[in-house]
Design a protein around this motif. Sequence first.
Motif, PDB file in Angstrom:
ATOM      1  N   ARG A 105       0.832  -1.115   0.026  1.00 36.64           N
ATOM      2  CA  ARG A 105       0.099   0.123  -0.183  1.00 36.64           C
ATOM      3  C   ARG A 105       0.950   1.626   0.023  1.00 36.64           C
ATOM      4  O   ARG A 105       1.540   1.354   0.860  1.00 36.64           O
ATOM      5  CB  ARG A 105      -1.132   0.431   1.223  1.00 36.64           C
ATOM      6  N   ASN A 133      -1.906  -0.102  -5.064  1.00 34.96           N
ATOM      7  CA  ASN A 133      -2.735   0.582  -4.188  1.00 34.96           C
ATOM      8  C   ASN A 133      -2.154   1.791  -3.698  1.00 34.96           C
ATOM      9  O   ASN A 133      -1.036   1.465  -3.205  1.00 34.96           O
ATOM     10  CB  ASN A 133      -2.663  -0.528  -3.444  1.00 34.96           C
ATOM     11  N   THR A 140      -2.957   5.445  -2.578  1.00 37.21           N
ATOM     12  CA  THR A 140      -3.572   6.342  -2.043  1.00 37.21           C
ATOM     13  C   THR A 140      -3.174   8.015  -2.308  1.00 37.21           C
ATOM     14  O   THR A 140      -2.241   8.492  -1.580  1.00 37.21           O
ATOM     15  CB  THR A 140      -4.384   6.359  -0.522  1.00 37.21           C
ATOM     16  N   ASP A 174      -2.950   9.529   7.831  1.00 44.51           N
ATOM     17  CA  ASP A 174      -2.668   8.619   6.006  1.00 44.51           C
ATOM     18  C   ASP A 174      -1.292   7.860   6.435  1.00 44.51           C
ATOM     19  O   ASP A 174      -1.601   7.082   5.250  1.00 44.51           O
ATOM     20  CB  ASP A 174      -2.423   9.487   5.340  1.00 44.51           C
ATOM     21  N   ALA A 213      -1.004   5.765   9.212  1.00 47.22           N
ATOM     22  CA  ALA A 213      -1.742   4.152   9.486  1.00 47.22           C
ATOM     23  C   ALA A 213      -1.061   3.021   9.233  1.00 47.22           C
ATOM     24  O   ALA A 213      -1.149   1.746   8.831  1.00 47.22           O
ATOM     25  CB  ALA A 213      -2.575   4.518  10.020  1.00 47.22           C
ATOM     26  N   HIS A 214      -1.534   2.686   8.258  1.00 47.30           N
ATOM     27  CA  HIS A 214      -2.210   1.567   6.722  1.00 47.30           C
ATOM     28  C   HIS A 214      -1.049   1.780   5.322  1.00 47.30           C
ATOM     29  O   HIS A 214      -1.741   1.090   4.639  1.00 47.30           O
ATOM     30  CB  HIS A 214      -3.826   1.067   6.781  1.00 47.30           C
ATOM     31  N   VAL A 215      -0.141   1.808   5.686  1.00 47.40           N
ATOM     32  CA  VAL A 215       0.660   2.409   4.438  1.00 47.40           C
ATOM     33  C   VAL A 215       2.209   1.476   4.280  1.00 47.40           C
ATOM     34  O   VAL A 215       2.713   1.048   5.661  1.00 47.40           O
ATOM     35  CB  VAL A 215       0.171   3.464   3.723  1.00 47.40           C
ATOM     36  N   ASP A 216       2.344   0.954   3.797  1.00 43.67           N
ATOM     37  CA  ASP A 216       3.814   0.117   3.187  1.00 43.67           C
ATOM     38  C   ASP A 216       5.337   1.712   2.561  1.00 43.67           C
ATOM     39  O   ASP A 216       6.309   1.157   3.428  1.00 43.67           O
ATOM     40  CB  ASP A 216       4.251  -1.473   2.441  1.00 43.67           C
ATOM     41  N   ARG A 234       7.105   5.349  12.292  1.00 45.65           N
ATOM     42  CA  ARG A 234       6.533   4.035  12.258  1.00 45.65           C
ATOM     43  C   ARG A 234       6.935   2.862  10.886  1.00 45.65           C
ATOM     44  O   ARG A 234       6.880   1.967  10.922  1.00 45.65           O
ATOM     45  CB  ARG A 234       5.026   4.064  11.211  1.00 45.65           C
TER      46      ARG A 234
END
Length: 199
Positions: free
Chosen positions: A20, A45, A47, A78, A80-83, A105
């Motif tokens: 992501r 993917n 965003t 934003d 929080a859920h990305v790589d 993170r």
Amino acid sequence: MIKNTENQLFPVFLQLNRLRTLLVGGSTVALEKLSALLVNSPHSNVTVVAKRIIPNVREFVKSYPSVQLHERAFEDADLAHVDLVLVASNNARLNRQIREESRKRNLLINVADKPELCDFYLGSVVKKGNLKIGISTNGKSPTIAKRIKELLNEALPDEIDETLNYMSQLRDLLKGDFTDKVKALNAHTAVLLTKEGNI
């Protein structure tokens, strides 16, 4: 006197369709980043978050349903859920904020035109079917990287993909241990490359 600075970069090829990616920015620079990602990995993917997203970006992503656009200011949440994080912003304060939050993170980050803030760079890529070649000059000369890309694109025949498919099939048919397979593949590769015109 010119310093002899060795290129410490380690080249990798990421399966972006399994990761992501967050892109902060909606300008022309963001479009360049998006293009680099999606031309090489169309199912990435991604965003995109930006206060303003230019029409060219909106038009470009119409062909890529896995891209989401959010026209608003960046928020720490934003991340929080990305790589992976890419930043295409000319706001120095925002760049450093995103860099700091990304490091907390353990996220890898690329900030456009700010090598000191980057964990990785987007290099020039030569693509011929399944063959991809990454090119890096360690930031010394993007112009030379571009020229080398052009030279390789001209030198490598489009039929190279057929050769790769053939070698893949041959590898599956070969018997013996790893060493035997490598020797057999090397012998076949030498013959094929000679036929292709000394690639």
